[in-house]
Design a protein around this motif. Sequence first.
Motif, PDB file in Angstrom:
ATOM      1  N   HIS A  51      26.493  -5.582  -2.395  1.00 28.21           N
ATOM      2  CA  HIS A  51      25.488  -5.856  -1.396  1.00 28.21           C
ATOM      3  C   HIS A  51      26.014  -5.076   0.021  1.00 28.21           C
ATOM      4  O   HIS A  51      25.229  -4.678   0.710  1.00 28.21           O
ATOM      5  N   LEU A  52      26.969  -4.312  -0.165  1.00 27.23           N
ATOM      6  CA  LEU A  52      27.432  -3.273   1.164  1.00 27.23           C
ATOM      7  C   LEU A  52      27.017  -1.939   0.365  1.00 27.23           C
ATOM      8  O   LEU A  52      26.637  -1.109   1.320  1.00 27.23           O
ATOM      9  N   ILE A  53      27.337  -1.717  -0.899  1.00 30.84           N
ATOM     10  CA  ILE A  53      27.081  -0.381  -1.300  1.00 30.84           C
ATOM     11  C   ILE A  53      25.713   0.437  -1.021  1.00 30.84           C
ATOM     12  O   ILE A  53      25.993   1.673  -0.865  1.00 30.84           O
ATOM     13  N   PRO A  54      24.694  -0.390  -0.947  1.00 30.29           N
ATOM     14  CA  PRO A  54      23.311   0.344  -0.393  1.00 30.29           C
ATOM     15  C   PRO A  54      23.787   1.054   0.820  1.00 30.29           C
ATOM     16  O   PRO A  54      22.806   1.975   1.099  1.00 30.29           O
ATOM     17  N   LEU A  55      24.522   0.433   1.768  1.00 35.23           N
ATOM     18  CA  LEU A  55      24.875   1.010   3.089  1.00 35.23           C
ATOM     19  C   LEU A  55      25.297   2.398   2.803  1.00 35.23           C
ATOM     20  O   LEU A  55      25.033   3.398   3.481  1.00 35.23           O
ATOM     21  N   MET A  56      26.107   2.649   1.802  1.00 33.93           N
ATOM     22  CA  MET A  56      26.832   4.006   1.561  1.00 33.93           C
ATOM     23  C   MET A  56      25.492   5.198   1.064  1.00 33.93           C
ATOM     24  O   MET A  56      25.627   6.067   1.714  1.00 33.93           O
ATOM     25  N   VAL A  57      24.700   4.484   0.510  1.00 35.24           N
ATOM     26  CA  VAL A  57      23.605   5.513   0.034  1.00 35.24           C
ATOM     27  C   VAL A  57      22.812   5.919   1.261  1.00 35.24           C
ATOM     28  O   VAL A  57      22.370   7.312   1.461  1.00 35.24           O
ATOM     29  N   ALA A  58      22.409   4.884   1.900  1.00 32.63           N
ATOM     30  CA  ALA A  58      21.661   5.215   3.153  1.00 32.63           C
ATOM     31  C   ALA A  58      22.116   6.026   4.093  1.00 32.63           C
ATOM     32  O   ALA A  58      21.712   6.958   4.611  1.00 32.63           O
ATOM     33  N   ASP A 106       0.789  -1.295   0.060  1.00 31.47           N
ATOM     34  CA  ASP A 106       0.051  -0.166   0.074  1.00 31.47           C
ATOM     35  C   ASP A 106       0.717   1.478   0.004  1.00 31.47           C
ATOM     36  O   ASP A 106       0.262   2.402   0.356  1.00 31.47           O
ATOM     37  N   VAL A 107       2.275   1.097  -0.182  1.00 30.04           N
ATOM     38  CA  VAL A 107       2.786   2.516  -0.427  1.00 30.04           C
ATOM     39  C   VAL A 107       3.705   2.353  -1.641  1.00 30.04           C
ATOM     40  O   VAL A 107       4.440   1.332  -2.065  1.00 30.04           O
ATOM     41  N   PRO A 108       3.538   3.443  -2.488  1.00 36.32           N
ATOM     42  CA  PRO A 108       4.271   3.453  -3.784  1.00 36.32           C
ATOM     43  C   PRO A 108       5.894   3.323  -3.511  1.00 36.32           C
ATOM     44  O   PRO A 108       6.573   3.601  -2.563  1.00 36.32           O
ATOM     45  N   VAL A 109       6.400   2.654  -4.576  1.00 32.15           N
ATOM     46  CA  VAL A 109       8.023   2.311  -4.649  1.00 32.15           C
ATOM     47  C   VAL A 109       8.479   2.760  -5.919  1.00 32.15           C
ATOM     48  O   VAL A 109       7.973   2.721  -7.085  1.00 32.15           O
ATOM     49  N   VAL A 110       9.802   3.379  -5.740  1.00 31.35           N
ATOM     50  CA  VAL A 110      10.826   3.376  -6.807  1.00 31.35           C
ATOM     51  C   VAL A 110      11.950   2.884  -6.300  1.00 31.35           C
ATOM     52  O   VAL A 110      12.649   3.267  -5.154  1.00 31.35           O
ATOM     53  N   ALA A 111      12.574   2.161  -7.295  1.00 31.11           N
ATOM     54  CA  ALA A 111      13.937   1.457  -7.124  1.00 31.11           C
ATOM     55  C   ALA A 111      15.227   2.261  -7.610  1.00 31.11           C
ATOM     56  O   ALA A 111      14.859   3.029  -8.681  1.00 31.11           O
ATOM     57  N   MET A 112      16.041   2.269  -7.056  1.00 33.87           N
ATOM     58  CA  MET A 112      17.375   2.998  -7.656  1.00 33.87           C
ATOM     59  C   MET A 112      18.538   2.090  -7.739  1.00 33.87           C
ATOM     60  O   MET A 112      18.718   1.146  -6.986  1.00 33.87           O
ATOM     61  N   SER A 113      19.303   2.290  -8.757  1.00 37.61           N
ATOM     62  CA  SER A 113      20.245   1.477  -9.334  1.00 37.61           C
ATOM     63  C   SER A 113      21.536   1.819  -8.446  1.00 37.61           C
ATOM     64  O   SER A 113      21.633   3.065  -7.957  1.00 37.61           O
ATOM     65  N   LEU A 114      22.674   1.085  -8.443  1.00 40.47           N
ATOM     66  CA  LEU A 114      23.844   1.188  -8.169  1.00 40.47           C
ATOM     67  C   LEU A 114      24.698   1.778  -9.334  1.00 40.47           C
ATOM     68  O   LEU A 114      24.502   1.274 -10.489  1.00 40.47           O
ATOM     69  N   HIS A 115      25.698   2.612  -8.938  1.00 41.59           N
ATOM     70  CA  HIS A 115      26.589   2.949 -10.185  1.00 41.59           C
ATOM     71  C   HIS A 115      27.499   1.976 -10.238  1.00 41.59           C
ATOM     72  O   HIS A 115      27.925   1.257  -9.171  1.00 41.59           O
ATOM     73  N   HIS A 116      27.540   1.620 -11.685  1.00 41.16           N
ATOM     74  CA  HIS A 116      28.654   0.461 -11.820  1.00 41.16           C
ATOM     75  C   HIS A 116      30.033   0.439 -11.181  1.00 41.16           C
ATOM     76  O   HIS A 116      30.785  -0.498 -11.049  1.00 41.16           O
ATOM     77  N   SER A 117      30.393   1.360 -10.867  1.00 34.03           N
ATOM     78  CA  SER A 117      31.796   1.598 -10.483  1.00 34.03           C
ATOM     79  C   SER A 117      31.963   0.984  -9.055  1.00 34.03           C
ATOM     80  O   SER A 117      32.807   0.789  -8.292  1.00 34.03           O
ATOM     81  N   LEU A 118      30.822   1.078  -8.294  1.00 35.00           N
ATOM     82  CA  LEU A 118      30.789   0.651  -6.715  1.00 35.00           C
ATOM     83  C   LEU A 118      31.694   1.335  -5.953  1.00 35.00           C
ATOM     84  O   LEU A 118      32.158   1.007  -5.057  1.00 35.00           O
ATOM     85  N   ASP A 119      31.752   2.617  -6.225  1.00 31.82           N
ATOM     86  CA  ASP A 119      32.620   3.571  -5.408  1.00 31.82           C
ATOM     87  C   ASP A 119      32.076   3.784  -4.205  1.00 31.82           C
ATOM     88  O   ASP A 119      30.804   4.461  -4.438  1.00 31.82           O
ATOM     89  N   PRO A 120      32.581   3.718  -3.116  1.00 28.06           N
ATOM     90  CA  PRO A 120      31.695   3.835  -1.779  1.00 28.06           C
ATOM     91  C   PRO A 120      31.561   5.351  -1.765  1.00 28.06           C
ATOM     92  O   PRO A 120      30.451   5.700  -1.245  1.00 28.06           O
ATOM     93  N   ALA A 121      32.413   6.056  -1.801  1.00 30.33           N
ATOM     94  CA  ALA A 121      32.248   7.517  -1.548  1.00 30.33           C
ATOM     95  C   ALA A 121      31.365   8.275  -2.561  1.00 30.33           C
ATOM     96  O   ALA A 121      30.495   8.953  -2.058  1.00 30.33           O
ATOM     97  N   LEU A 122      31.419   7.856  -3.897  1.00 29.50           N
ATOM     98  CA  LEU A 122      30.446   8.414  -4.591  1.00 29.50           C
ATOM     99  C   LEU A 122      29.031   8.065  -4.078  1.00 29.50           C
ATOM    100  O   LEU A 122      28.099   8.972  -4.225  1.00 29.50           O
ATOM    101  N   HIS A 123      28.784   6.671  -3.698  1.00 27.45           N
ATOM    102  CA  HIS A 123      27.434   6.579  -3.379  1.00 27.45           C
ATOM    103  C   HIS A 123      26.925   7.316  -2.056  1.00 27.45           C
ATOM    104  O   HIS A 123      25.792   7.427  -1.736  1.00 27.45           O
ATOM    105  N   CYS A 124      27.996   7.362  -1.110  1.00 29.50           N
ATOM    106  CA  CYS A 124      27.498   8.539   0.171  1.00 29.50           C
ATOM    107  C   CYS A 124      27.107   9.786  -0.637  1.00 29.50           C
ATOM    108  O   CYS A 124      26.182  10.246   0.098  1.00 29.50           O
ATOM    109  N   HIS A 125      27.698  10.229  -1.505  1.00 25.37           N
ATOM    110  CA  HIS A 125      27.278  11.627  -1.956  1.00 25.37           C
ATOM    111  C   HIS A 125      26.141  11.544  -2.761  1.00 25.37           C
ATOM    112  O   HIS A 125      25.234  12.452  -2.875  1.00 25.37           O
TER     113      HIS A 125
END
Length: 268
Positions: A233-240, A139-158
């Motif tokens: 599987h770790l890189i989504p942590l950087m985005v969060a 009952d909640v709308p969803v949008v999924a986001m990809s990872l950048h294929h570099s898997l660069d941790p600092a990039l995903h934090c930003h």
Amino acid sequence: MTSSLAPTRMPAMYLPHGGGPSFFMQGERKARYQATEDFLRSIRERLPETPKAILIVTAHWETAVPSFTGGAHPELIYDYYGFPPETYALQYPASGQPKLAAQAADLLQQAGFPALVDADYGWDHGVFVPLKVMFPQADVPVVAMSLHHSLDPALHCHLGQALQALREDGVLVVGSGMSFHNLRQFSEGGPASLAFHNWLDVALDGDWQHRTQHLSQWANAPGGRASHPREEHLIPLMVASGAGSDAPAQKMWSGRVGPTHLAGWMFA
């Protein structure tokens, strides 16, 4: 004066999405992930209110340009192999939210990052499996986001930092991965996973800059590479974490699958 109709600010989270469709199986495989399932099932009651929408960063989608699912009704992608036939009939009929996808892409572009909306891409099991446990009514709308294929941790934090404003609009930001993801060593991963989770607790116990500096060096952490031979599987942590404030992370849950440690964190 703040209007009573203003959206409630939502947190950002990093959560384990389990092993394929194990939450929806029977027998030993389901039992192995029962504690993880119970944690995910508790998420809704931990929130201040029902989110307006969910932006979920999935470990199973990598692109050359960060992308967001823009379909109104994305199809499911059963990207797991060798499971019982009924797990390929799972459904999750939540709606997409094209307007949110466009808003998220615009925020990245304003921060200087290229971004795309993909109107045709579906939801892989890093999206629909945990959400089917967390929000079974879909009952909640969803949008999924990809990872950048570099898997660069600092990039995903930003990238996460650029999306912080969504939380003010009542959007729950979820990083969907696994804090240990060495499939060949899952049944023997206790020591490495414990060492890495102890390091993660320290890395996340600080402001945005502290977290970003530490997470950028995750591969040098005790048990780091043993826990993540490949880090998707770790890189989504950087985005969060990037989408979080300067408040230290809150550890929401720690548990085990056999001897192997897993955990989830929340960012205010």
